[in-house]
Design an enzyme around this catalytic site. Structure first.
Site, PDB file in Angstrom:
ATOM      1  N   ASP A  14       0.828  -1.212   0.000  1.00  9.53           N
ATOM      2  CA  ASP A  14       0.000   0.000   0.000  1.00  9.53           C
ATOM      3  C   ASP A  14       0.864   1.264   0.000  1.00  9.53           C
ATOM      4  O   ASP A  14       2.009   1.238   0.436  1.00  9.53           O
ATOM      5  CB  ASP A  14      -0.900  -0.029   1.240  1.00  9.53           C
ATOM      6  CG  ASP A  14      -2.102   0.888   1.083  1.00  9.53           C
ATOM      7  OD1 ASP A  14      -2.305   1.440  -0.023  1.00  9.53           O
ATOM      8  OD2 ASP A  14      -2.842   1.060   2.068  1.00  9.53           O
ATOM      9  N   GLY A  15       0.272   2.346  -0.492  1.00 10.67           N
ATOM     10  CA  GLY A  15       0.927   3.654  -0.381  1.00 10.67           C
ATOM     11  C   GLY A  15       1.679   4.113  -1.618  1.00 10.67           C
ATOM     12  O   GLY A  15       2.390   5.119  -1.566  1.00 10.67           O
ATOM     13  N   TRP A  19       2.935   8.001  -1.976  1.00  9.66           N
ATOM     14  CA  TRP A  19       4.377   8.223  -2.143  1.00  9.66           C
ATOM     15  C   TRP A  19       4.639   9.123  -3.357  1.00  9.66           C
ATOM     16  O   TRP A  19       5.419  10.066  -3.292  1.00  9.66           O
ATOM     17  CB  TRP A  19       5.073   6.872  -2.309  1.00  9.66           C
ATOM     18  CG  TRP A  19       6.552   6.954  -2.534  1.00  9.66           C
ATOM     19  CD1 TRP A  19       7.516   7.047  -1.578  1.00  9.66           C
ATOM     20  CD2 TRP A  19       7.230   6.957  -3.801  1.00  9.66           C
ATOM     21  NE1 TRP A  19       8.757   7.111  -2.168  1.00  9.66           N
ATOM     22  CE2 TRP A  19       8.606   7.050  -3.541  1.00  9.66           C
ATOM     23  CE3 TRP A  19       6.801   6.883  -5.131  1.00  9.66           C
ATOM     24  CZ2 TRP A  19       9.570   7.079  -4.549  1.00  9.66           C
ATOM     25  CZ3 TRP A  19       7.752   6.909  -6.140  1.00  9.66           C
ATOM     26  CH2 TRP A  19       9.112   7.006  -5.842  1.00  9.66           C
ATOM     27  N   ARG A  27       0.381   9.361  -9.780  1.00 13.52           N
ATOM     28  CA  ARG A  27       0.274   8.150  -8.965  1.00 13.52           C
ATOM     29  C   ARG A  27       0.949   6.942  -9.609  1.00 13.52           C
ATOM     30  O   ARG A  27       1.541   6.110  -8.934  1.00 13.52           O
ATOM     31  CB  ARG A  27      -1.204   7.830  -8.710  1.00 13.52           C
ATOM     32  CG  ARG A  27      -1.914   8.834  -7.809  1.00 13.52           C
ATOM     33  CD  ARG A  27      -3.415   8.520  -7.743  1.00 13.52           C
ATOM     34  NE  ARG A  27      -3.649   7.134  -7.401  1.00 13.52           N
ATOM     35  CZ  ARG A  27      -3.650   6.661  -6.152  1.00 13.52           C
ATOM     36  NH1 ARG A  27      -3.488   7.469  -5.147  1.00 13.52           N
ATOM     37  NH2 ARG A  27      -3.845   5.381  -5.927  1.00 13.52           N
ATOM     38  N   HIS A  31       3.414   3.275  -8.671  1.00  8.33           N
ATOM     39  CA  HIS A  31       3.236   1.862  -9.043  1.00  8.33           C
ATOM     40  C   HIS A  31       4.481   1.331  -9.764  1.00  8.33           C
ATOM     41  O   HIS A  31       4.881   0.196  -9.562  1.00  8.33           O
ATOM     42  CB  HIS A  31       2.001   1.684  -9.923  1.00  8.33           C
ATOM     43  CG  HIS A  31       0.718   2.071  -9.227  1.00  8.33           C
ATOM     44  ND1 HIS A  31       0.396   1.634  -7.969  1.00  8.33           N
ATOM     45  CD2 HIS A  31      -0.308   2.865  -9.614  1.00  8.33           C
ATOM     46  CE1 HIS A  31      -0.777   2.136  -7.613  1.00  8.33           C
ATOM     47  NE2 HIS A  31      -1.226   2.891  -8.591  1.00  8.33           N
ATOM     48  N   ARG A  65     -11.197   2.356  -9.476  1.00  6.89           N
ATOM     49  CA  ARG A  65     -10.285   3.496  -9.631  1.00  6.89           C
ATOM     50  C   ARG A  65     -10.500   4.147 -10.995  1.00  6.89           C
ATOM     51  O   ARG A  65     -11.096   3.539 -11.887  1.00  6.89           O
ATOM     52  CB  ARG A  65      -8.840   3.008  -9.520  1.00  6.89           C
ATOM     53  CG  ARG A  65      -8.546   2.487  -8.144  1.00  6.89           C
ATOM     54  CD  ARG A  65      -7.082   2.257  -7.917  1.00  6.89           C
ATOM     55  NE  ARG A  65      -6.895   1.955  -6.512  1.00  6.89           N
ATOM     56  CZ  ARG A  65      -5.780   2.148  -5.829  1.00  6.89           C
ATOM     57  NH1 ARG A  65      -4.723   2.649  -6.429  1.00  6.89           N
ATOM     58  NH2 ARG A  65      -5.711   1.857  -4.567  1.00  6.89           N
ATOM     59  N   LEU A 125      11.739 -20.126  -5.136  1.00  7.67           N
ATOM     60  CA  LEU A 125      10.728 -19.278  -4.494  1.00  7.67           C
ATOM     61  C   LEU A 125       9.494 -19.251  -5.393  1.00  7.67           C
ATOM     62  O   LEU A 125       9.622 -19.115  -6.606  1.00  7.67           O
ATOM     63  CB  LEU A 125      11.260 -17.844  -4.326  1.00  7.67           C
ATOM     64  CG  LEU A 125      10.243 -16.779  -3.892  1.00  7.67           C
ATOM     65  CD1 LEU A 125       9.856 -16.973  -2.423  1.00  7.67           C
ATOM     66  CD2 LEU A 125      10.793 -15.368  -4.084  1.00  7.67           C
TER      67      LEU A 125
END
Ligand code: FPP
Length: 231
Positions: A14-15, A19, A27, A31, A65, A125
């Protein structure tokens, strides 16, 4: 202190928007940086021996959004998957996706399927990207599969196998960044006994050091799973 390495870490990244806006940037720049951080954290997880990393990339609610941000997020994902195909393979990362598949463009969907197949033999992983994912939607889709399969009843173990993370151990640790203290419809069923860690950092400024702080904190917790532990 001896670190207990979580087998499965889930992250609500989040954020990104905050940021970027704080820096006077659009924005989407948050991302972009967020995707880079996701990669750094995946590498860190590999270094310390985490087996599964589940990242909330796009929720079932994120469709609300502005159209432009949604489009740019999917463009970012598409470019990312195209560019990182060989890196993921060579690093030994197995990539998987959870979430709905019926609202995603056909080309992205086949790219996702291609990457899942291409990396399916990797075992250092497993990175699980939640795309058009909602915890409630996951449960409802599982119920539909149960009905479709003609089951008359289910127990927890059987029901779990119908969920998107049916074959994956539950997360040991959930990290959410940017000071928000919510689950926000993430993997609801699987988080039942997960330890929660909230970081004040926005996702684009999250680091391996902060990841280690979260793991240190996790290592001090006594996980009881509803039992009484000896004093
Ligand atoms: C939350 O920040 C973040 C998202 C909704 C998207 C997360 C996606 C990425 C980091 C990119 C993932 C892509 C890859 C390839 C891993 P926000 O926009 O809600 O921030 P805000 O709360 O400050 O507005």
């Amino acid at each position: 202190m001896e670190l207990k390495i979580p087998r499965h870490i889930a992250i609500i990244m989040d954020g990104n928007g905050r940021w970027a806006r704080r820096r006077g940037m659009p924005r989407i720049m948050g991302h972009y940086r967020g995707a880079e951080v996701a990669e750094e954290i995946a590498r860190a997880c590999m270094d310390i021996g985490v087996e599964y990393l589940t990242l909330f990339a796009f929720s079932t609610e994120n469709w609300n959004r502005p159209r432009e941000e949604v489009d740019l997020l999917f463009d970012l994902l598409r470019d990312y998957l195209k560019n990182k195909r060989e890196d993921l393979k060579n690093l030994g990362i197995r990539l998987r996706f959870i979430g709905r598949r019926d609202r995603i463009s056909r080309d992205l969907k086949s790219l996702m399927e291609d990457l899942e197949a291409y990396t399916s033999d990797n075992n250092r992983l497993t990175v699980i990207l939640a795309v058009d994912y909602g915890g409630r939607d996951d449960i409802v889709r599982a119920v539909r599969s149960v009905i479709r399969n003609g089951l008359k009843t289910v127990d927890e173990e059987t029901f779990r196998s119908y969920l998107d993370l049916g074959d994956v151990p539950d997360p040991d640790l959930l990290i959410r960044t940017a000071g928000e203290k919510r689950i926000s419809n993430f993997i609801l069923w699987n988080l039942a006994y997960t330890e929660l860690y909230f970081s004040e950092l926005c996702w684009p400024e999250f680091t391996k050091e902060e990841l280690l702080r979260a793991i240190e904190d996790f290592s001090r917790r006594r996980r009881k799973f509803g039992r009484v532990l000896d004093e």
